[in-house]
Design a protein around this motif. Structure first.
Motif, PDB file in Angstrom:
ATOM      1  N   VAL A   1       0.996  -1.091  -0.126  1.00  6.49           N
ATOM      2  CA  VAL A   1       0.032   0.029  -0.094  1.00  6.49           C
ATOM      3  C   VAL A   1       0.816   1.502  -0.010  1.00  6.49           C
ATOM      4  CG1 VAL A   1      -1.585   1.289   1.504  1.00  6.49           C
ATOM      5  CG2 VAL A   1      -2.130  -1.072   1.141  1.00  6.49           C
ATOM      6  N   ARG A   2       1.806   1.328   0.733  1.00  8.47           N
ATOM      7  CA  ARG A   2       2.716   2.320   0.644  1.00  8.47           C
ATOM      8  C   ARG A   2       3.172   2.927  -0.560  1.00  8.47           C
ATOM      9  NH1 ARG A   2       3.498   7.213   2.708  1.00  8.47           N
ATOM     10  NH2 ARG A   2       5.577   7.809   3.393  1.00  8.47           N
ATOM     11  N   THR A   3       3.805   1.962  -1.337  1.00  6.67           N
ATOM     12  CA  THR A   3       4.249   2.119  -2.422  1.00  6.67           C
ATOM     13  C   THR A   3       3.114   2.377  -3.615  1.00  6.67           C
ATOM     14  OG1 THR A   3       4.373  -0.164  -2.830  1.00  6.67           O
ATOM     15  CG2 THR A   3       6.426   1.040  -1.988  1.00  6.67           C
ATOM     16  N   ASN A   4       1.844   2.300  -3.281  1.00  9.36           N
ATOM     17  CA  ASN A   4       0.861   2.433  -4.372  1.00  9.36           C
ATOM     18  C   ASN A   4       0.178   3.796  -3.914  1.00  9.36           C
ATOM     19  OD1 ASN A   4      -1.330   2.180  -5.724  1.00  9.36           O
ATOM     20  ND2 ASN A   4      -1.631   0.051  -5.586  1.00  9.36           N
ATOM     21  N   TYR A   5      -0.822   3.858  -3.082  1.00  5.26           N
ATOM     22  CA  TYR A   5      -1.697   4.854  -2.655  1.00  5.26           C
ATOM     23  C   TYR A   5      -1.302   5.478  -1.412  1.00  5.26           C
ATOM     24  CZ  TYR A   5      -4.541   1.501  -0.622  1.00  5.26           C
ATOM     25  OH  TYR A   5      -5.112   0.406   0.103  1.00  5.26           O
ATOM     26  N   SER A   6      -0.213   4.794  -0.578  1.00  8.61           N
ATOM     27  CA  SER A   6       0.198   5.381   0.615  1.00  8.61           C
ATOM     28  C   SER A   6      -0.960   5.074   1.839  1.00  8.61           C
ATOM     29  CB  SER A   6       0.842   6.827   0.564  1.00  8.61           C
ATOM     30  OG  SER A   6       1.353   7.077   1.653  1.00  8.61           O
ATOM     31  N   ASN A   7      -1.977   5.623   1.972  1.00  9.53           N
ATOM     32  CA  ASN A   7      -2.874   5.447   2.749  1.00  9.53           C
ATOM     33  C   ASN A   7      -4.428   5.601   2.244  1.00  9.53           C
ATOM     34  OD1 ASN A   7      -2.480   8.330   2.811  1.00  9.53           O
ATOM     35  ND2 ASN A   7      -1.360   8.034   4.621  1.00  9.53           N
ATOM     36  N   PRO A   8      -5.455   5.119   2.974  1.00 10.97           N
ATOM     37  CA  PRO A   8      -6.637   5.278   2.122  1.00 10.97           C
ATOM     38  C   PRO A   8      -7.475   6.682   2.618  1.00 10.97           C
ATOM     39  CG  PRO A   8      -6.905   3.839   4.128  1.00 10.97           C
ATOM     40  CD  PRO A   8      -5.377   4.182   3.902  1.00 10.97           C
ATOM     41  N   PRO A   9      -8.221   7.030   2.017  1.00  9.73           N
ATOM     42  CA  PRO A   9      -9.138   8.170   2.203  1.00  9.73           C
ATOM     43  C   PRO A   9     -10.108   7.881   3.418  1.00  9.73           C
ATOM     44  CG  PRO A   9     -10.213   7.011   0.461  1.00  9.73           C
ATOM     45  CD  PRO A   9      -8.883   6.388   0.482  1.00  9.73           C
ATOM     46  N   ARG A  10     -10.403   9.002   4.152  1.00  8.74           N
ATOM     47  CA  ARG A  10     -11.133   8.813   5.550  1.00  8.74           C
ATOM     48  C   ARG A  10     -12.673   9.210   5.520  1.00  8.74           C
ATOM     49  NH1 ARG A  10      -9.515  10.351  11.108  1.00  8.74           N
ATOM     50  NH2 ARG A  10      -7.653  10.931  10.310  1.00  8.74           N
ATOM     51  N   HIS A  11     -13.198   9.781   4.609  1.00  9.15           N
ATOM     52  CA  HIS A  11     -14.555  10.113   4.799  1.00  9.15           C
ATOM     53  C   HIS A  11     -15.290   8.767   4.677  1.00  9.15           C
ATOM     54  CE1 HIS A  11     -17.760  12.828   5.163  1.00  9.15           C
ATOM     55  NE2 HIS A  11     -18.259  12.403   3.981  1.00  9.15           N
ATOM     56  N   GLY A  12     -15.384   8.063   3.789  1.00  9.40           N
ATOM     57  CA  GLY A  12     -16.381   7.132   3.384  1.00  9.40           C
ATOM     58  C   GLY A  12     -16.138   6.076   4.690  1.00  9.40           C
ATOM     59  N   ALA A  13     -14.805   5.617   5.068  1.00  8.64           N
ATOM     60  CA  ALA A  13     -14.750   4.783   6.061  1.00  8.64           C
ATOM     61  C   ALA A  13     -15.397   5.379   7.361  1.00  8.64           C
ATOM     62  CB  ALA A  13     -13.363   4.367   6.212  1.00  8.64           C
ATOM     63  N   THR A  14     -15.250   6.590   7.461  1.00  7.91           N
ATOM     64  CA  THR A  14     -15.861   7.089   8.884  1.00  7.91           C
ATOM     65  C   THR A  14     -17.463   7.075   8.814  1.00  7.91           C
ATOM     66  OG1 THR A  14     -13.809   8.719   8.860  1.00  7.91           O
ATOM     67  CG2 THR A  14     -15.739   9.120  10.367  1.00  7.91           C
ATOM     68  N   ILE A  15     -18.130   7.198   7.594  1.00  9.29           N
ATOM     69  CA  ILE A  15     -19.374   6.959   7.342  1.00  9.29           C
ATOM     70  C   ILE A  15     -19.700   5.766   7.798  1.00  9.29           C
ATOM     71  CG2 ILE A  15     -21.206   6.950   5.813  1.00  9.29           C
ATOM     72  CD1 ILE A  15     -19.897   9.264   4.388  1.00  9.29           C
ATOM     73  N   VAL A  16     -19.144   4.515   7.338  1.00  8.69           N
ATOM     74  CA  VAL A  16     -19.487   3.225   7.737  1.00  8.69           C
ATOM     75  C   VAL A  16     -19.390   2.855   8.963  1.00  8.69           C
ATOM     76  CG1 VAL A  16     -18.884   0.795   6.979  1.00  8.69           C
ATOM     77  CG2 VAL A  16     -19.000   2.426   5.300  1.00  8.69           C
ATOM     78  N   ALA A  17     -18.070   3.358   9.580  1.00 10.74           N
ATOM     79  CA  ALA A  17     -18.124   3.099  10.987  1.00 10.74           C
ATOM     80  C   ALA A  17     -18.972   3.915  11.848  1.00 10.74           C
ATOM     81  CB  ALA A  17     -16.520   3.513  11.334  1.00 10.74           C
ATOM     82  N   THR A  18     -19.265   4.974  11.645  1.00 11.61           N
ATOM     83  CA  THR A  18     -20.196   5.761  12.242  1.00 11.61           C
ATOM     84  C   THR A  18     -21.678   5.078  12.405  1.00 11.61           C
ATOM     85  OG1 THR A  18     -19.181   7.757  11.855  1.00 11.61           O
ATOM     86  CG2 THR A  18     -21.561   7.961  12.782  1.00 11.61           C
TER      87      THR A  18
END
Length: 394
Positions: free
Chosen positions: A277-294
């Protein structure tokens, strides 16, 4: 240098969307791209999502980077969605990924980097992007038979024969957990048990594409095949997506879950996945995952979401039934009853490429060349015209 670059061929599915947008026919129908649409032909924002976003807006204090493996609370909810309490969380390595597509790509790179020479066996047919993703990750693919001769149901004997004789120990087998794309044809629970036993005996690694949980028979029912595999197979990769069941298409919310035999193996695997992952997109976006978790951490929001998911699933099933009835009304000399045994957004119509082309060119009805129809794109308004068009090309 750029003047030497050739134009790439259009994507088999997304290219149809471009053609659809350029079509000037006001009665045009798009049943190609796999997005849910409501009775008005719109892809809605779910009520639970809007409520969660309001809550996030009021409480969020930072837009800083996530860790390489994503939002911890989200990853915990992914584990619960997939396995409930079936498996020890310490045996799992979970990455938040940019959609299910990102999960498949990282799974391919993981197989290619850790198990040199391993091939991935994919069903014939499968989602058109599957082989391209694995090839781009440097992993060779082979096919196993999936549909029967008239392409209306599962040829289970052929599937078992191909997976028994083709792959070698260390190869991977790509399976669709439910709502098989593009056919809508799924194994039964008993067939899943036979598949699991075969994979274990042949020492093959299951890669499970789980893009439609809740769109088939229900959240728990759709996980049955995966959970049967986990009972039998010691190691699994699961590529899951929340694009469909949360309506979060543009937020790109997915996950790659690795099941290991021991916690130590899961930890080692996670370190390698994070390196990819680090050599691809480094880290994922926050917003969508926060919606699901919430949503999944709030019982009231969870109840709202599950109600909406049931409404979507029931609408798809209802349109499938109405389509079969409409084809009878149109006097088509072909029995479409087999569509009622299929699950999820997609159905394999049995139309050949010439008929598909005629639908597009003469009737402005857009479906994938394989004959795959997005049932969720049907509405009470466009169904009569769709049936008339299909009757004409048949």
């Amino acid at each position: 240098m750029f003047e030497t670059i050739a134009i790439a061929p259009p994507d088999a599915i997304l290219g149809l969307t471009d053609a659809f947008q350029q079509d000037t026919n006001p009665e045009k129908i798009n049943l190609s791209v796999g997005v849910y649409k409501d009775a008005n032909g719109q892809t809605p924002v779910l009520r639970a999502v809007k409520e969660a976003e309001q809550k996030i807006l009021e409480t969020q204090t930072s837009k800083s980077y996530l860790g390489i493996d994503g939002l911890p609370g989200y990853c915990d909810q992914v584990a619960k969605m997939l396995f409930a309490d079936q498996i020890d969380r310490k045996r799992l390595a979970i990455l938040q990924t940019p959609g299910g597509t990102g999960a498949v790509r990282i799974a391919g790179e993981f197989v290619g980097s850790q198990f040199a020479g391993s091939k991935v066996w994919i069903s014939n047919p499968t989602w058109a992007n599957h082989p391209a993703i694995f090839h781009s990750a440097g992993v060779a693919t082979e096919q196993y038979r999936y549909l029967n001769g008239d392409r209306t149901g599962l040829d289970f004997d052929a599937l078992l024969e191909d997976l028994s004789s083709g792959p070698v120990p260390g190869d991977a087998v790509l399976l669709h957990a439910c709502c098989h794309n593009p056919t809508g044809v799924d194994p039964t629970a008993d067939q899943w048990r036979q598949i699991a036993e075969l994979l274990k005996a042949q020492k093959l690694l299951p890669i499970v594409d789980f893009a439609y949980q809740g769109f088939g028979q229900g959240l728990q029912e759709d996980a049955e095949g995966l959970r049967i595999l986990v009972e039998t197979c010691p190691e699994i990769l699961v590529c899951s997506s929340f694009s469909k069941n949360f309506g979060l298409y543009s937020e790109r919310v997915g996950a790659l879950t690795l099941v290991a035999q021991e916690p130590a193996a899961a930890s080692a695997a996670l370190s390698q996945l994070k390196r990819l992952v680090r050599t691809n997109y480094s880290n994922p976006p926050r917003h969508g995952a926060t919606i699901v978790a919430t949503i999944l951490q709030d019982p009231q929001l969870t109840e709202t979401w599950e109600t909406e998911l049931t409404e979507m699933r029931n609408r798809i099933a209802g349109m499938r039934t109405r389509f079969v009835q409409q084809m009878k009304t149109a006097g088509v000399n072909r029995d479409f009853q087999f569509l009622l045994q299929q699950n999820g957004m997609f159905s394999f119509s049995g139309l050949n490429p010439m008929q598909v082309d005629e639908l597009r060119s003469k009737h402005s009805v857009y479906i994938v060349g394989s004959g795959r129809i997005n049932v969720a794109g049907m509405t009470e308004h466009n169904l009569p015209r769709l049936a008339t068009a299909i009757a004409a090309v048949l």
